[in-house]
Each structure stands twice: as structure tokens, then as C-alpha cells.
Design a protein around this motif. Structure first.
Motif, mmCIF file in Angstrom:
data_model
loop_
_atom_site.group_PDB
_atom_site.id
_atom_site.type_symbol
_atom_site.label_atom_id
_atom_site.label_comp_id
_atom_site.label_asym_id
_atom_site.label_seq_id
_atom_site.Cartn_x
_atom_site.Cartn_y
_atom_site.Cartn_z
ATOM 1 N N THR A 131 0.852 -1.183 0.000
ATOM 2 C CA THR A 131 0.000 0.000 0.000
ATOM 3 C C THR A 131 0.894 1.241 0.000
ATOM 4 N N GLU A 132 0.320 2.367 -0.364
ATOM 5 C CA GLU A 132 1.094 3.592 -0.475
ATOM 6 C C GLU A 132 1.760 3.957 0.848
ATOM 7 N N SER A 134 2.818 2.082 3.092
ATOM 8 C CA SER A 134 3.845 1.116 3.496
ATOM 9 C C SER A 134 5.166 1.306 2.772
ATOM 10 N N ARG A 178 2.126 -3.467 4.582
ATOM 11 C CA ARG A 178 0.692 -3.644 4.394
ATOM 12 C C ARG A 178 0.474 -3.842 2.908
ATOM 13 N N THR A 180 -1.954 -4.401 -0.586
ATOM 14 C CA THR A 180 -3.244 -4.038 -1.174
ATOM 15 C C THR A 180 -4.165 -5.243 -1.280
ATOM 16 N N ASN A 183 -5.759 -5.939 2.103
ATOM 17 C CA ASN A 183 -6.816 -4.965 2.389
ATOM 18 C C ASN A 183 -8.090 -5.300 1.633
ATOM 19 N N THR A 184 -7.942 -5.694 0.363
ATOM 20 C CA THR A 184 -9.108 -6.046 -0.452
ATOM 21 C C THR A 184 -9.833 -7.252 0.135
#
Length: 291
Positions: A131-132, A134, A178, A180, A183-184
Motif C-alpha cells: 500500500t502507499e 507502506s 501492508r 493491497t 486490504n481487499t
């Protein structure tokens, strides 16, 4: 004794009654390593002898990438996706990226899960897109960007620090990874267990792939795309609920071994490669998701 966090998470999930879903990608080719077979061209295709003496065309043939997921009850309905790769090297990793994997995940897999589940995945690069928040600066980051990264996080640094010192401070304050994909998956109400590097025995679908490849390898006759498609469909049926149950049971056996012997340490960091998205849209693959 320190316990393997992967095995611990899976053990706890089963105790809570959560469904464990194993997912992965693999490849099949229209040759499937038959190139060294003995060839008896005098035998017609219809004879029993031809079963053991197939004329294999030269070269690697076409490569198909297969993505799927399953449980101890079999493949997850609608999760099985097969598409033709652009090259025939067998390196299917080059045919997948984070965007395509996420597309499969959100259109094929998670909509088919009827109960809260735990998804078991490895640390392949396209599973591990950070993720951005991270992202941490690297040796290629400019000095101004290093300073901005530190300021955005209210991290102090010497006013006249040189670039190497700034980079050292950034790495000392590296945020926890983290992903993506994780998270999804959690947005859909499921959890994620990431396997340690180089431990495919903990992923039951790896054993399923092995059974399918053995079947396809032994049953190909024409070594064409049509032939491979037909053999793949047969192999899916060949992989029964019992095959899946045995594969899961064997993976659970390895989990218990690592749990008791502590052969995997949570201090081993996964290998993470953050891939930039391609500018060219992969239409030849994305079209497969619409079918």
C-alpha cells in the motif's frame, strides 16, 4: 518456544470454524515435458500401443496460465481461470501482475465464498504489492524526497544531514508492510494467512496442481491448444473431493510438524518486490474475466 505464526493462525482459524481457502497460480503447456519420449510413428493414434508412444512436436508449445482456489471440499465454484500466456517459457509469473490478480480475486474468487474464510497465499510479487503508506524510500530516492518522507511522518533528523544519513533514518522508521491484496480481502469480510518463503508444502493446492499435471502429461495426444483444453477439463474432474481432502490433510500435517518443531521462524521476512503497473493494458488476459 517461539511458534510459527502461519501455522498458529491456521490452527486458530480452524478452531474458530472458519473455512480455509488455498489459492495459487500455475502453468500447463501443450508439450508438458514430453519432448524426450520415444516415438513410434508406425503406430496409428487409435491403437493401445500409441498410448505409450506419442509423436511429440518439437519446442515448448503454447503455455496456459491457470489461477484457482479450493478447500478440503474441492475447487471454489467459478474460481478456476485459464488463459493463454504470451510466451511459452513456463515462467507464468511474467504473465500476471497485481492488477490482474486483484481483478481475478474480486470478480472470480471472493464473490463465490459463501462464508467468512481465511485465504492462504504466498509472497509472489503480485500478491505483495505494498500500500502507499507502506512504501519506504530506497537507495534510489532523491534527498528532497527523503526529507519529505520524514517530514510527513513527523520524524526528526539533523538539519544538515547528508543523504546516506537521511536514508538510514528512513529505514530505521520503516513502516510495517501492508498489502493491497490483504486490504481487499478484508474488505470482503475474510482474513489472510501469508506463507513463509519456499514452503509450498503448506499450500494444499500445490499438491492438487501436481495431480492435475500428472494427468495432463499422461493424457495429451495431439499436443494442441484444443487437446490441452480438453485434458485440463478432464483433470479438473479427476481432482475429486477426496483428492482435495487428502491434499489439505497433508498440508495440515506439515503445519503440525512446524508447530511442534518450530522449523519456520517469524523472524524470516518475506521477499517483497513492488512492481510498477504496466502502461499497456493486458487485454488478452482481462477479456478472460468477462467470459
Amino acid at each position: 518456544m517461539k511458534k510459527d505464526p502461519c501455522s498458529q493462525a491456521l490452527k486458530q482459524s480452524r478452531e474458530e470454524g472458519r473455512q480455509v481457502v488455498y489459492l495459487d497460480e500455475t502453468w500447463f503447456t501443450t508439450r508438458m515435458s514430453h519432448n524426450t519420449e520415444w516415438v513410434d510413428t508406425a503406430q496409428p493414434f487409435t491403437t493401445t500401443t500409441y498410448e505409450y508412444s506419442r509423436q511429440v512436436p518439437p519446442g515448448d508449445g503454447e503455455c496456459f496460465v491457470v489461477v484457482a482456489a479450493g478447500t478440503n471440499k474441492g475447487f471454489i465454484e467459478d474460481s478456476f481461470l485459464c488463459y493463454t500466456a504470451k510466451n511459452s517459457s513456463g515462467d507464468y509469473h511474467g504473465e500476471m501482475n497485481a492488477e490482474l490478480f486483484k481483478r481475478w480475486l474480486t470478480t472470480k474468487l471472493v464473490p463465490s465464498l459463501e462464508e467468512p474464510s481465511v485465504l492462504v497465499i504466498d509472497n509472489t510479487p503480485y500478491h505483495s504489492h505494498l500500500t502507499e503508506e507502506s512504501h519506504c524510500p530506497t537507495t534510489g530516492t532523491k534527498k528532497g524526497d527523503l526529507i519529505n518522507w520524514l517530514r510527513q511522518r513527523n520524524i526528526t533528523y539533523p538539519p544538515h544531514a547528508l543523504r546516506p544519513e537521511l536514508l538510514k533514518i528512513c529505514k530505521e522508521n520503516r513502516p510495517p508492510p501492508r498489502f493491497t491484496v490483504d486490504n481487499t480481502i478484508r474488505l470482503w469480510g475474510h482474513e489472510v494467512v501469508r506463507l513463509p518463503p519456499a514452503h509450498p508444502e503448506l499450500n494444499a493446492i500445490e499438491q492438487v496442481w501436481s495431480v492435475m499435471k500428472k494427468y495432463v502429461r499422461s493424457s495429451l495426444h495431439h499436443f494442441t491448444r484444443t487437446d490441452l483444453n480438453a485434458r485440463l477439463n478432464e483433470a479438473k474432474l479427476y481432482v475429486t473431493e477426496d483428492v482435495w481432502a487428502n491434499a489439505v490433510q497433508r498440508s495440515e500435517y506439515f503445519e503440525r510438524e512446524y508447530w511442534s518443531l518450530d522449523n519456520i521462524h517469524d523472524s524470516v521476512d518475506p521477499i517483497i518486490i513492488s512492481l510498477a503497473s504496466d502502461d499497456e493494458e493486458e487485454d488478452f488476459i482481462l477479456d478472460s474475466f468477462e467470459g
